[in-house]
Design a protein around this motif. Structure first.
Motif, PDB file in Angstrom:
ATOM      1  N   THR A   1      -4.017 -12.916   1.474  1.00 57.61           N
ATOM      2  CA  THR A   1      -2.703 -12.613   2.085  1.00 57.61           C
ATOM      3  C   THR A   1      -2.159 -13.828   2.848  1.00 57.61           C
ATOM      4  O   THR A   1      -1.069 -14.307   2.529  1.00 57.61           O
ATOM      5  CB  THR A   1      -2.779 -11.362   3.002  1.00 57.61           C
TER       6      THR A   1
ATOM      7  N   GLY B   1       0.962  -6.486  -0.619  1.00 57.93           N
ATOM      8  CA  GLY B   1      -0.174  -6.900  -1.443  1.00 57.93           C
ATOM      9  C   GLY B   1      -0.864  -5.751  -2.161  1.00 57.93           C
ATOM     10  O   GLY B   1      -1.556  -5.959  -3.145  1.00 57.93           O
TER      11      GLY B   1
ATOM     12  N   TRP C   1       5.834  -9.252   1.551  1.00 56.22           N
ATOM     13  CA  TRP C   1       4.807  -9.211   0.507  1.00 56.22           C
ATOM     14  C   TRP C   1       3.980  -7.949   0.716  1.00 56.22           C
ATOM     15  O   TRP C   1       3.347  -7.777   1.753  1.00 56.22           O
ATOM     16  CB  TRP C   1       3.923 -10.455   0.584  1.00 56.22           C
TER      17      TRP C   1
ATOM     18  N   SER D   1       1.333  -5.465  -4.950  1.00 56.57           N
ATOM     19  CA  SER D   1       1.584  -6.817  -5.476  1.00 56.57           C
ATOM     20  C   SER D   1       3.068  -7.006  -5.799  1.00 56.57           C
ATOM     21  O   SER D   1       3.451  -7.361  -6.904  1.00 56.57           O
ATOM     22  CB  SER D   1       0.727  -7.114  -6.712  1.00 56.57           C
ATOM     23  N   GLN D   2       3.903  -6.731  -4.776  1.00 56.76           N
ATOM     24  CA  GLN D   2       5.353  -6.860  -4.954  1.00 56.76           C
ATOM     25  C   GLN D   2       5.989  -7.601  -3.781  1.00 56.76           C
ATOM     26  O   GLN D   2       5.595  -7.411  -2.634  1.00 56.76           O
ATOM     27  CB  GLN D   2       6.001  -5.472  -5.024  1.00 56.76           C
TER      28      GLN D   2
END
Lengths: 251, 92
Positions: free
Chosen positions: A187, A219, A217, A222-223
């Motif tokens: 991250t 995580g 973000w 994952s966008q």
């Protein structure tokens, strides 16, 4: 002027922004606040890109719990000042640059003096109280400020141009509660590299800066999500316009 | 009308990443936040202070644009709007 060795080292990026862009990187002084999860990847990529003068500020020493994410610090560095450990790795990576270690706590009292004379500030801190001091120092000195923050699988970043765009306090007017944050190394790796990326764009004049936007973000999904933010006319730090921040500078 | 609520970071852990809400026509952003708060004490605490004022440290967005405190009360929601809630992370 670039040396032959520098022309060779940076040849792949000179193809992108020319020797002029590389010379701009070489003559730049970047202040990196924090040599932790965000500061390590940001500093590593700025050193590799050939930013001529990096100032790295952090008052902590390396602890074993740092090693899952603070990639410039190794097992053998435990107990050493982070800025000393970071400087050693960065110079080993790129001996042509200058790395100035500052083992200091950033506060309202010293932030303005610390960043004075720098071309750009990378906010790799871990509390909003310290970030607000740095944000105000960047506004006072009219220095572009690249903000980043992380926790767990989540992070965000933004580019701030004092006097022109929303500042950190316009975006996050009150500090979130302080806590020991869980974090997986990728991250801050991702956000720190994005901060270095925006810094390189800003210095070389490439592309569009990520201003008036907060990049989130997520995580777990994952966008990335882009959030539009505007200057706050009542912002206590920048006052929403350049005249107000100028007025504050005189106080 | 139907409004999508998207939660990020700590708020996602409480609410789940994405929920659809049925709201009466003319509902405001304040109304939506208060409605979320009534769902559980955890959500209430994540969005409001002890006096019931929305926390300044939480970023609320409608259709990917951050809303100011003043807009919370005045902002009428419409069918298909997306409200996103992000309590900013602070670590480094």
């Amino acid at each position: 002027m670039l040396t032959d060795s520098e022309r060779e080292r940076y040849s792949r990026q000179i193809l992108l922004f020319g020797e002029e862009g590389q010379e701009r990187l070489k003559s730049s002084k970047v202040f990196i606040a924090g040599a932790g999860g965000l500061g390590c990847p940001a500093a590593a990529y700025l050193a590799a890109a050939g930013v001529g003068h990096l100032v790295i500020a952090d008052c902590d020493s390396v602890d074993r719990t740092n090693l899952n994410r603070q990639i410039l610090h190794y097992e053998s560095d435990i107990g050493r000042p982070k800025v000393v450990s970071a400087r050693e790795k960065l110079l080993s990576m790129n001996p042509d640059i200058r790395v100035e270690p500052l083992a200091v706590i950033i506060s309202d009292n010293n932030a303005s003096t610390l960043v004075s004379g720098c071309d750009l500030v990378v906010d790799a801190l871990d509390t909003f109280t310290d970030r607000y001091a740095l944000n105000r120092a960047a506004i006072r000195n009219r220095i572009p400020y690249i903000h980043g923050a992380v926790s767990g699988f989540d992070g965000h970043m933004a580019t701030i141009i004092p006097g022109e765009t929303a500042c950190l306090e316009c975006m996050v007017p009150e500090a979130p509660p302080r806590s020991v944050f869980p974090v997986v190394g990728t991250t801050p790796g991702l956000i720190g590299v994005l901060q270095a990326h925006e810094a390189i764009k800003q210095i070389t004049g490439q592309g569009e800066p990520l201003t008036n936007q907060l990049v989130l973000w997520d995580g777990k999904a994952s966008q990335f999500t882009m959030i539009r933010v505007e200057r706050d006319p009542d912002c206590p730090a920048c006052g929403g316009d350049s005249r107000a921040s100028g007025r504050r500078r005189e106080i | 009308m139907r409004v999508q609520v998207k939660a990020f970071a700590g708020f996602r852990e409480i609410l789940g990443p994405d929920i659809a809400l049925e709201l009466p026509e003319g509902s405001t952003l304040t109304g939506l936040l208060e409605g979320l708060g009534r769902r559980s004490p955890g959500i209430q605490k994540a969005l409001f202070d002890d006096q019931g004022t929305p926390l300044k440290s939480v970023i609320i967005m409608v259709n990917k644009k951050r809303q100011t405190r003043a807009e919370f009360v005045s902002r009428e929601l419409h069918d298909g709007d997306e409200v996103a809630i992000y309590p900013p992370v602070a670590g480094g």
